[in-house]
Design a protein around this motif. Structure first.
Motif, PDB file in Angstrom:
ATOM      1  N   GLN A  68      46.986  53.115  34.826  1.00  0.00           N
ATOM      2  CA  GLN A  68      46.639  52.422  33.598  1.00  0.00           C
ATOM      3  C   GLN A  68      47.593  51.270  33.337  1.00  0.00           C
ATOM      4  OE1 GLN A  68      46.644  55.530  30.668  1.00  0.00           O
ATOM      5  NE2 GLN A  68      44.487  56.020  30.964  1.00  0.00           N
ATOM      6  N   GLU A  69      48.876  51.488  33.585  1.00  0.00           N
ATOM      7  CA  GLU A  69      49.874  50.440  33.390  1.00  0.00           C
ATOM      8  C   GLU A  69      49.639  49.281  34.360  1.00  0.00           C
ATOM      9  OE1 GLU A  69      53.165  48.525  31.688  1.00  0.00           O
ATOM     10  OE2 GLU A  69      51.877  50.159  31.019  1.00  0.00           O
ATOM     11  N   GLU A  70      49.325  49.596  35.620  1.00  0.00           N
ATOM     12  CA  GLU A  70      49.035  48.545  36.603  1.00  0.00           C
ATOM     13  C   GLU A  70      47.814  47.739  36.172  1.00  0.00           C
ATOM     14  OE1 GLU A  70      48.558  50.330  40.442  1.00  0.00           O
ATOM     15  OE2 GLU A  70      50.698  50.735  40.660  1.00  0.00           O
ATOM     16  N   LYS A  71      46.783  48.411  35.697  1.00  0.00           N
ATOM     17  CA  LYS A  71      45.582  47.725  35.252  1.00  0.00           C
ATOM     18  C   LYS A  71      45.883  46.855  34.040  1.00  0.00           C
ATOM     19  CE  LYS A  71      40.858  48.488  33.774  1.00  0.00           C
ATOM     20  NZ  LYS A  71      39.828  49.457  33.430  1.00  0.00           N
ATOM     21  N   ARG A  72      46.687  47.368  33.114  1.00  0.00           N
ATOM     22  CA  ARG A  72      47.037  46.606  31.925  1.00  0.00           C
ATOM     23  C   ARG A  72      47.788  45.331  32.304  1.00  0.00           C
ATOM     24  NH1 ARG A  72      51.070  45.554  28.494  1.00  0.00           N
ATOM     25  NH2 ARG A  72      52.576  46.687  29.737  1.00  0.00           N
ATOM     26  N   LEU A  73      48.735  45.454  33.224  1.00  0.00           N
ATOM     27  CA  LEU A  73      49.500  44.286  33.659  1.00  0.00           C
ATOM     28  C   LEU A  73      48.618  43.293  34.408  1.00  0.00           C
ATOM     29  CD1 LEU A  73      52.800  46.008  34.840  1.00  0.00           C
ATOM     30  CD2 LEU A  73      52.448  44.648  32.774  1.00  0.00           C
ATOM     31  N   ARG A  74      47.714  43.809  35.235  1.00  0.00           N
ATOM     32  CA  ARG A  74      46.811  42.938  35.986  1.00  0.00           C
ATOM     33  C   ARG A  74      45.886  42.182  35.029  1.00  0.00           C
ATOM     34  NH1 ARG A  74      44.393  46.647  39.096  1.00  0.00           N
ATOM     35  NH2 ARG A  74      42.632  46.808  37.697  1.00  0.00           N
ATOM     36  N   ASP A  75      45.325  42.892  34.052  1.00  0.00           N
ATOM     37  CA  ASP A  75      44.446  42.258  33.084  1.00  0.00           C
ATOM     38  C   ASP A  75      45.203  41.234  32.246  1.00  0.00           C
ATOM     39  OD1 ASP A  75      42.362  43.774  34.009  1.00  0.00           O
ATOM     40  OD2 ASP A  75      42.411  45.219  32.361  1.00  0.00           O
ATOM     41  N   ALA A  78      47.780  39.494  33.187  1.00  0.00           N
ATOM     42  CA  ALA A  78      48.029  38.330  34.036  1.00  0.00           C
ATOM     43  C   ALA A  78      46.761  37.498  34.187  1.00  0.00           C
ATOM     44  CB  ALA A  78      48.540  38.777  35.398  1.00  0.00           C
ATOM     45  N   VAL A  79      45.622  38.148  34.347  1.00  0.00           N
ATOM     46  CA  VAL A  79      44.358  37.429  34.507  1.00  0.00           C
ATOM     47  C   VAL A  79      44.012  36.685  33.222  1.00  0.00           C
ATOM     48  CG1 VAL A  79      41.864  37.770  34.763  1.00  0.00           C
ATOM     49  CG2 VAL A  79      43.450  38.937  36.287  1.00  0.00           C
ATOM     50  N   LYS A  80      44.269  37.304  32.090  1.00  0.00           N
ATOM     51  CA  LYS A  80      43.956  36.656  30.818  1.00  0.00           C
ATOM     52  C   LYS A  80      44.879  35.475  30.554  1.00  0.00           C
ATOM     53  CE  LYS A  80      41.997  40.662  28.515  1.00  0.00           C
ATOM     54  NZ  LYS A  80      42.162  41.639  27.456  1.00  0.00           N
ATOM     55  N   SER A  81      46.117  35.559  30.980  1.00  0.00           N
ATOM     56  CA  SER A  81      47.063  34.483  30.705  1.00  0.00           C
ATOM     57  C   SER A  81      46.803  33.268  31.600  1.00  0.00           C
ATOM     58  CB  SER A  81      48.495  34.961  30.873  1.00  0.00           C
ATOM     59  OG  SER A  81      48.758  35.265  32.221  1.00  0.00           O
ATOM     60  N   LEU A  82      46.349  33.460  32.828  1.00  0.00           N
ATOM     61  CA  LEU A  82      46.085  32.334  33.722  1.00  0.00           C
ATOM     62  C   LEU A  82      44.926  31.463  33.244  1.00  0.00           C
ATOM     63  CD1 LEU A  82      46.640  33.888  37.250  1.00  0.00           C
ATOM     64  CD2 LEU A  82      48.099  32.276  36.044  1.00  0.00           C
ATOM     65  N   PRO A  83      43.762  32.004  32.938  1.00  0.00           N
ATOM     66  CA  PRO A  83      42.670  31.137  32.469  1.00  0.00           C
ATOM     67  C   PRO A  83      42.993  30.447  31.144  1.00  0.00           C
ATOM     68  CG  PRO A  83      41.786  33.214  33.209  1.00  0.00           C
ATOM     69  CD  PRO A  83      43.285  33.336  33.215  1.00  0.00           C
TER      70      PRO A  83
END
Length: 59
Positions: free
Chosen positions: A21-28, A30-35
């Protein structure tokens, strides 16, 4: 015969689930911050490129 330690197994499953869950939260995150960083530039470029006015058309 050795008895299974269900409490240990359950704790390991919970830790694994929490880690995923923590990995998914960090991945999401990061994806939200890039766009967001690039969408500000794209948003400024879109109205000029997709304007439906007659300024450039003859006649």
């Amino acid at each position: 015969m050795v008895k299974p330690n269900y409490q240990f197994e359950k704790r390991q499953r919970e830790l694994e689930k929490k880690r995923k869950q923590e990995e998914k939260r960090l991945r999401d995150l990061a994806v939200k911050s890039l766009p967001d960083a690039t969408s500000g530039q794209d948003a400024n470029a879109l109205p000029a490129a997709t304007a439906d006015d007659d300024a450039g058309k003859p006649g």
